[in-house]
Structures are given as structure tokens and as C-alpha cells.
Scaffold this motif. Structure first.
Motif, PDB file in Angstrom:
ATOM      1  N   ASN A   1       0.764  -1.178   0.066  1.00  0.00           N
ATOM      2  CA  ASN A   1       0.049  -0.071   0.001  1.00  0.00           C
ATOM      3  C   ASN A   1       0.822   1.327  -0.016  1.00  0.00           C
ATOM      4  O   ASN A   1       2.142   1.040   0.126  1.00  0.00           O
ATOM      5  N   HIS A   2       0.390   2.497  -0.035  1.00  0.00           N
ATOM      6  CA  HIS A   2       0.986   3.756  -0.081  1.00  0.00           C
ATOM      7  C   HIS A   2       1.891   3.723   1.064  1.00  0.00           C
ATOM      8  O   HIS A   2       3.043   4.612   0.828  1.00  0.00           O
ATOM      9  N   SER A   3       1.951   3.242   2.185  1.00  0.00           N
ATOM     10  CA  SER A   3       2.841   3.333   3.450  1.00  0.00           C
ATOM     11  C   SER A   3       4.029   2.174   3.319  1.00  0.00           C
ATOM     12  O   SER A   3       4.700   1.897   4.346  1.00  0.00           O
ATOM     13  N   GLY A   4       3.983   1.461   2.480  1.00  0.00           N
ATOM     14  CA  GLY A   4       4.730   0.182   2.462  1.00  0.00           C
ATOM     15  C   GLY A   4       4.368  -1.070   2.995  1.00  0.00           C
ATOM     16  O   GLY A   4       5.018  -2.041   3.062  1.00  0.00           O
ATOM     17  N   ASN A   5       3.229  -1.090   3.632  1.00  0.00           N
ATOM     18  CA  ASN A   5       2.844  -2.383   4.242  1.00  0.00           C
ATOM     19  C   ASN A   5       2.169  -3.541   3.366  1.00  0.00           C
ATOM     20  O   ASN A   5       1.784  -3.055   2.174  1.00  0.00           O
ATOM     21  N   VAL A   6       2.294  -4.610   3.513  1.00  0.00           N
ATOM     22  CA  VAL A   6       1.823  -5.517   2.727  1.00  0.00           C
ATOM     23  C   VAL A   6       0.474  -5.633   2.764  1.00  0.00           C
ATOM     24  O   VAL A   6      -0.341  -5.704   3.699  1.00  0.00           O
ATOM     25  N   ARG A   7      -0.420  -5.805   1.519  1.00  0.00           N
ATOM     26  CA  ARG A   7      -1.602  -6.020   1.296  1.00  0.00           C
ATOM     27  C   ARG A   7      -1.978  -7.375   1.469  1.00  0.00           C
ATOM     28  O   ARG A   7      -1.316  -8.194   0.992  1.00  0.00           O
ATOM     29  N   THR A   8      -3.012  -7.757   2.088  1.00  0.00           N
ATOM     30  CA  THR A   8      -3.415  -9.184   2.078  1.00  0.00           C
ATOM     31  C   THR A   8      -4.865  -9.331   1.792  1.00  0.00           C
ATOM     32  O   THR A   8      -5.701  -8.577   1.743  1.00  0.00           O
ATOM     33  N   ILE A   9      -5.089 -10.612   1.673  1.00  0.00           N
ATOM     34  CA  ILE A   9      -6.291 -10.907   1.301  1.00  0.00           C
ATOM     35  C   ILE A   9      -6.641 -12.155   2.316  1.00  0.00           C
ATOM     36  O   ILE A   9      -5.892 -13.046   2.538  1.00  0.00           O
ATOM     37  N   ALA A  10      -8.067 -12.171   3.049  1.00  0.00           N
ATOM     38  CA  ALA A  10      -8.377 -13.025   3.826  1.00  0.00           C
ATOM     39  C   ALA A  10      -9.365 -14.167   2.829  1.00  0.00           C
ATOM     40  O   ALA A  10     -10.243 -13.745   2.520  1.00  0.00           O
ATOM     41  N   CYS A  11      -9.065 -15.215   3.256  1.00  0.00           N
ATOM     42  CA  CYS A  11      -9.912 -16.407   2.546  1.00  0.00           C
ATOM     43  C   CYS A  11     -10.495 -17.115   3.670  1.00  0.00           C
ATOM     44  O   CYS A  11      -9.841 -17.709   4.657  1.00  0.00           O
TER      45      CYS A  11
END
Length: 147
Positions: free
Chosen positions: A93-103
Motif C-alpha cells: 500500500n502507500h505506506s509500504g505495508n503488505v496488502r493481504t487477502i483473507a480467504c
């Protein structure tokens, strides 16, 4: 330009009737300007409370069993859930954090079935988020007896 017929011609403006409200409007005093607005600058210290730290850092790629919705009988259900990191341009994301998907898997009445779903999710997570979503869809279909 086209000429208007006699019945459609406009009357002279001096001959037109003006309603009393229109006359009042014309001679009403001008409205006063509102007082200038006060600009309140907020310093960073005065803003609301800082964002609280997350309760527990989620483990990416590790499935876990979470409580599901209660059945009509009041019986507890369990679901397998896994967080998978996104791939490609949307990975950060814009701040460098990892984006995740919850399944999440289907609601299960026993923890053993949910644990089996966790194992399947972890196998699929090795291949990426797309495979994980496909596994979630497959588990939902088998729960509903469509396969």
C-alpha cells in the motif's frame, strides 16, 4: 428572425403587472455579510488518540480456526481462515505495508473439519492468492453438496 403573431407578441415591460412580492424584493435592504470565520489550526498533539496497535499481528500464509456464526439451535460453528499476501502492483500500500487477502472456508460444526480446511488452505497458499481463492470456492461448493 421570425416575427411573432399578434397574440404571441410580448407586452411592453411598462405595461406588465408586477406582483407585490416582487416589488418588496426590489426595495428590501441588502443582507449584511456574515462575520469572518475563525480558522482553528490543530497541532498534531491535540488531534484524537493515536491509532491503537493491532491486538495480534496476523500471520501471513498461516491458516487458523476462527469462530463462525451460531446455528439456529445455538450450536457453535468454526471456520478456517488464512491471510495471503497480494501479488503484483497491489502488493504494497502507500505506506509500504503488505496488502493481504483473507480467504475463509465454510462454517463447520466440528473443529476437526475446520482443521482439515486449514491444511488445504496452507497447501493452496504456497501457490499464491489465486489458488487460495479457488480452494475457498471449492470448499464452499463441497459444503453445499454441489460437487
Amino acid at each position: 428572425s421570425r416575427r411573432r403573431s399578434r397574440s404571441r407578441r410580448r407586452s411592453d415591460s411598462r405595461d406588465r403587472y408586477q406582483s407585490p412580492s416582487r416589488e418588496r424584493r426590489r426595495y428590501s435592504p441588502r443582507r449584511r455579510a456574515s462575520p469572518p470565520r475563525r480558522v482553528v489550526s490543530r497541532s498534531p498533539a491535540k488531534r484524537g488518540n493515536p491509532k491503537p496497535a493491532p491486538a495480534d499481528a496476523p500471520e501471513i500464509g498461516k491458516a487458523r480456526i476462527v469462530d463462525g456464526a451460531l446455528l439456529n439451535t445455538g450450536e457453535k460453528t468454526y471456520q478456517a481462515e488464512i491471510l495471503v499476501a497480494r501479488e503484483g502492483a497491489d502488493a504494497l500500500n502507500h505506506s509500504g505495508n503488505v496488502r493481504t487477502i483473507a480467504c475463509r472456508g465454510p462454517s463447520r460444526s466440528s473443529q476437526d473439519e475446520a482443521a482439515e480446511d486449514c491444511r488445504k488452505f496452507e497447501e493452496a497458499a504456497k501457490e499464491g492468492p489465486k489458488a487460495c481463492r479457488m480452494m475457498a470456492q471449492q470448499l464452499q461448493k463441497t459444503k453445499k453438496g454441489r460437487m
